[in-house]
Motif scaffolding. Structure first.
Motif, PDB file in Angstrom:
ATOM      1  N   ALA A 212       0.829  -1.207   0.000  1.00 21.53           N
ATOM      2  CA  ALA A 212       0.000   0.000   0.000  1.00 21.53           C
ATOM      3  C   ALA A 212       0.864   1.258   0.000  1.00 21.53           C
ATOM      4  O   ALA A 212       0.656   2.162  -0.821  1.00 21.53           O
ATOM      5  N   LEU A 213       1.855   1.294   0.894  1.00 22.66           N
ATOM      6  CA  LEU A 213       2.700   2.487   0.982  1.00 22.66           C
ATOM      7  C   LEU A 213       3.446   2.723  -0.337  1.00 22.66           C
ATOM      8  O   LEU A 213       3.491   3.850  -0.841  1.00 22.66           O
ATOM      9  N   ALA A 214       4.005   1.660  -0.894  1.00 18.77           N
ATOM     10  CA  ALA A 214       4.760   1.805  -2.146  1.00 18.77           C
ATOM     11  C   ALA A 214       3.850   2.280  -3.275  1.00 18.77           C
ATOM     12  O   ALA A 214       4.265   3.045  -4.146  1.00 18.77           O
ATOM     13  N   ASN A 215       2.597   1.831  -3.269  1.00 15.37           N
ATOM     14  CA  ASN A 215       1.642   2.319  -4.254  1.00 15.37           C
ATOM     15  C   ASN A 215       1.417   3.817  -4.089  1.00 15.37           C
ATOM     16  O   ASN A 215       1.416   4.560  -5.068  1.00 15.37           O
ATOM     17  N   VAL A 216       1.222   4.232  -2.831  1.00 15.89           N
ATOM     18  CA  VAL A 216       0.906   5.638  -2.578  1.00 15.89           C
ATOM     19  C   VAL A 216       2.045   6.553  -3.009  1.00 15.89           C
ATOM     20  O   VAL A 216       1.825   7.622  -3.569  1.00 15.89           O
ATOM     21  N   ILE A 217       3.294   6.109  -2.778  1.00 14.62           N
ATOM     22  CA  ILE A 217       4.404   7.011  -3.097  1.00 14.62           C
ATOM     23  C   ILE A 217       4.912   6.852  -4.532  1.00 14.62           C
ATOM     24  O   ILE A 217       5.829   7.551  -4.940  1.00 14.62           O
ATOM     25  N   PHE A 218       4.259   5.968  -5.294  1.00 13.55           N
ATOM     26  CA  PHE A 218       4.672   5.794  -6.696  1.00 13.55           C
ATOM     27  C   PHE A 218       4.781   7.131  -7.447  1.00 13.55           C
ATOM     28  O   PHE A 218       5.804   7.417  -8.072  1.00 13.55           O
ATOM     29  N   PRO A 219       3.745   7.982  -7.378  1.00 17.19           N
ATOM     30  CA  PRO A 219       3.832   9.242  -8.127  1.00 17.19           C
ATOM     31  C   PRO A 219       4.988  10.125  -7.639  1.00 17.19           C
ATOM     32  O   PRO A 219       5.545  10.892  -8.420  1.00 17.19           O
ATOM     33  N   LEU A 220       5.345   9.994  -6.344  1.00 16.32           N
ATOM     34  CA  LEU A 220       6.442  10.814  -5.822  1.00 16.32           C
ATOM     35  C   LEU A 220       7.781  10.307  -6.336  1.00 16.32           C
ATOM     36  O   LEU A 220       8.688  11.087  -6.626  1.00 16.32           O
ATOM     37  N   GLN A 221       7.887   8.993  -6.474  1.00 15.04           N
ATOM     38  CA  GLN A 221       9.150   8.432  -6.951  1.00 15.04           C
ATOM     39  C   GLN A 221       9.405   8.784  -8.406  1.00 15.04           C
ATOM     40  O   GLN A 221      10.546   8.808  -8.855  1.00 15.04           O
ATOM     41  N   LEU A 222       8.326   9.044  -9.140  1.00 16.49           N
ATOM     42  CA  LEU A 222       8.505   9.479 -10.528  1.00 16.49           C
ATOM     43  C   LEU A 222       9.211  10.826 -10.566  1.00 16.49           C
ATOM     44  O   LEU A 222       9.870  11.170 -11.534  1.00 16.49           O
ATOM     45  N   ARG A 223       9.017  11.611  -9.507  1.00 11.71           N
ATOM     46  CA  ARG A 223       9.610  12.953  -9.464  1.00 11.71           C
ATOM     47  C   ARG A 223      10.914  12.987  -8.701  1.00 11.71           C
ATOM     48  O   ARG A 223      11.404  14.033  -8.367  1.00 11.71           O
ATOM     49  N   ARG A 224      11.435  11.818  -8.327  1.00  9.79           N
ATOM     50  CA  ARG A 224      12.701  11.726  -7.623  1.00  9.79           C
ATOM     51  C   ARG A 224      12.698  12.446  -6.283  1.00  9.79           C
ATOM     52  O   ARG A 224      13.682  13.077  -5.909  1.00  9.79           O
ATOM     53  N   ASP A 225      11.589  12.401  -5.565  1.00  8.34           N
ATOM     54  CA  ASP A 225      11.608  12.888  -4.186  1.00  8.34           C
ATOM     55  C   ASP A 225      12.481  11.932  -3.383  1.00  8.34           C
ATOM     56  O   ASP A 225      12.625  10.781  -3.749  1.00  8.34           O
ATOM     57  N   SER A 226      13.059  12.427  -2.307  1.00  8.47           N
ATOM     58  CA  SER A 226      13.882  11.524  -1.509  1.00  8.47           C
ATOM     59  C   SER A 226      12.977  10.462  -0.898  1.00  8.47           C
ATOM     60  O   SER A 226      11.799  10.692  -0.627  1.00  8.47           O
TER      61      SER A 226
END
Ligand SMILES: Nc1ncnc2c1ncn2[C@@H]1O[C@H](COP(=O)(O)OP(=O)(O)OP(=O)(O)O)[C@@H](O)[C@H]1O
Ligand SMILES: [Mg+2]
Lengths: 279, 224
Positions: A99-113
């Protein structure tokens, strides 16, 4: 503000061309929960997919915050999409991510830490009431929970807009209510403008302040929900409304029928339902 | 019985160990290289398909055609055709080194199709969701196609490894070294049935090990 101006979409298929949207003009004001209702095949999904340009309109234009984005491409298009959240009928979570990895997927596209992303992810899971399921995989979650995770994911990038394509159609009535309440909260508390696609009047009635009726590729009626409900002008709207009332009646009947007594035979109950749903 | 085993191991142990290592080395190197090529081909096939991320009818059909060609050439013939290429690149067409090029080229089209079919298992909805959040084509390949199909890719890799062990054994008969070479050289040419049986037994154990390890890993990481 989302504006669609004289938007048309024609699909070219082997059998020929098919006009899925014809001359659609629509404005979604900031702060609105705007509904679009129509029967299956009316073009609802095509319409909402035109907003974030997953579908390229054949003609007409899409304006976001006054800027014509119709011909955006490359980085600009990707950034624009990042600012528009979207949820789907079948949730479309990533099955191999928790669930957590799904939620932060869009953030990882933007290279957030990773750390910032995880923090934001937990906040969002908190918001949708699923912090305790952060490590669960989609297959371990109920439909309602999956849609909550999907909502959290759609909000990850602080979007100003949220597109919902039949977000509750795969859910039962109680879960639908809970998800609709969540959308309402998101609209009120976070100020996210929401565009809701549905074939159920109940959804419109519960959360939308404005509604447009889509029929045969065109918008045939639109206005404030209260006005449209009070005086539906088009036959299709009346039919959708009538259906909603029949369903509500049937549900009420089913509830009272089960409550009445165990002695009533099944045939009696069915007869009762039929009478009620004729209303 | 024990005496026989001791003598046997004394006499052929080193040979069998060395040729097992040779086989594994050739096969894993070739599988790695074939995957680099095969994944590239599969990615191009997938994203250029009609209705996909970057539809390109011409590229798609040319690559598809090349892959089918590669798959339809019988391995033995491919082996012969590639002798000059192998000599050019690794300096020999014999032994472990010599078997790497033919195995790689033989496996790459096969890998391309296997990987492509793993990609097919990724639900269209996941791709669409990634697009909707602004993922680039590269990110969709990397974070969705490859990530979401990982368990299936691992199962495919086991199939490839096992197929290549079979091909390698064929090459053994033509100077390719490894366990196939031992089985043919001793069993067939010198009527040493025991050595042949030992080589075949080792092959059976290798295949079983690869398959069950892959199954185990795939099952463990598959969260569907
Ligand atoms: N990629 C496509 N190619 C050809 N025709 C399409 C394509 N996508 C949609 N259509 C057609 O456009 C019409 C509208 O489809 P759309 O998915 O927008 O309907 P919908 O209102 O969302 O229906 P539902 O409620 O069943 O989801 C349908 O007749 C459909 O067959
Ligand atoms: Mg639809």
């Amino acid at each position: 503000m989302i504006e669609l101006r004289h938007l048309s979409k024609t699909f070219l298929t082997k059998e020929g061309s098919f006009e899925a949207l014809r001359d659609i003009s629509l404005t979604v004001e900031d702060g609105d929960i705007h509904g679009i209702i129509g029967v299956s095949g009316a073009g609802k999904s095509t319409l909402v997919r035109c907003v974030n340009l997953l579908e390229k309109p054949t003609s007409g234009s899409v304006l976001i915050d006054g800027e014509d984005v119709t011909n955006y491409s490359g980085r600009r298009l990707l950034n624009l999409r990042g600012k528009i959240g979207m949820i789907f009928q079948d949730f479309s979570l990533f099955a191999q991510r928790n669930a957590l990895a799904n939620v932060i997927f869009p953030l990882q596209l933007r290279r957030d830490s990773r750390k910032d992303a995880a923090k934001r992810g937990m906040e969002l899971l908190e918001l949708v009431g699923l912090a305790h399921k952060a490590k669960s995989y989609p297959a371990q979650l109920s439909g309602g929970q999956q849609q909550r995770v999907a909502i959290a994911r759609a909000l990850a990038n602080h979007p100003s807009y949220l597109l919902c394509d039949e977000a509750t159609s795969a859910l039962d009535s109680l879960t639908t209510d809970a998800i609709l309440q969540l959308l309402k909260t998101i609209n009120h508390e976070l100020g996210v403008t929401i565009l809701v696609i549905t074939h159920e009047m109940k959804v419109i009635e519960t959360i939308c302040n404005k509604v447009a009726v889509l029929d045969g590729a065109q918008i045939v009626e639109r206005g404030k929900t209260a006005d449209v409900f009070a005086q539906p002008e088009q036959q299709i709207t009346q039919r959708l409304l009538g259906q909603a009332m029949a369903e509500a009646a049937a549900q009420a009947a089913a509830e009272s029928a089960t409550a009445v007594s165990a002695s009533t035979t099944l045939t009696d109950q069915l007869a009762y339902l039929e009478v009620k749903s004729d209303v | 019985m024990f005496d026989f085993l001791r003598d046997f191991i004394d006499q052929y142990g080193d040979l069998l160990v060395q040729s097992s290592i040779d086989t594994l080395l050739a096969v894993s190197l070739a599988t790695t290289l074939a995957y680099i090529l095969g994944i590239l081909l599969a990615v191009v096939l997938k994203i250029t398909a009609p209705g996909s991320l970057k539809p390109q009818v011409l590229i798609n059909s040319v690559i598809g055609w090349i892959v089918n060609m590669g798959r339809s050439i019988p391995f033995i013939i491919l082996m012969v055709i590639l002798i000059p290429l192998s000599r050019m690149i690794v300096g020999t067409s014999l032994g472990v080194l010599g078997s790497i090029i033919p195995l790689t080229i033989g496996a790459a089209p096969f890998v391309a199709r296997i990987v492509e079919s793993s990609f097919e298992e990724v639900p269209a909805g996941s791709i669409e969701a990634a697009q909707a959040f602004g993922a680039s084509t590269f990110q969709i390949i990397w974070k969705v196609y490859l990530r979401e199909s990982l368990p299936s890719l691992i199962r495919g890799a086991a199939i490839t490894l096992i197929t290549l062990i079979g091909y390698q054994a064929i090459m053994g008969a033509f100077g390719g070294g490894g366990l196939g070479d031992v089985a043919v050289r001793f069993g067939y040419h010198r009527y040493k049935g025991d050595v042949m049986v030992a080589a075949v037994l080792i092959l059976i154990v290798l295949v079983q090990l690869i398959q069950s390890t892959a199954d185990l890993i795939a099952r463990k990481i598959d969260k569907r």
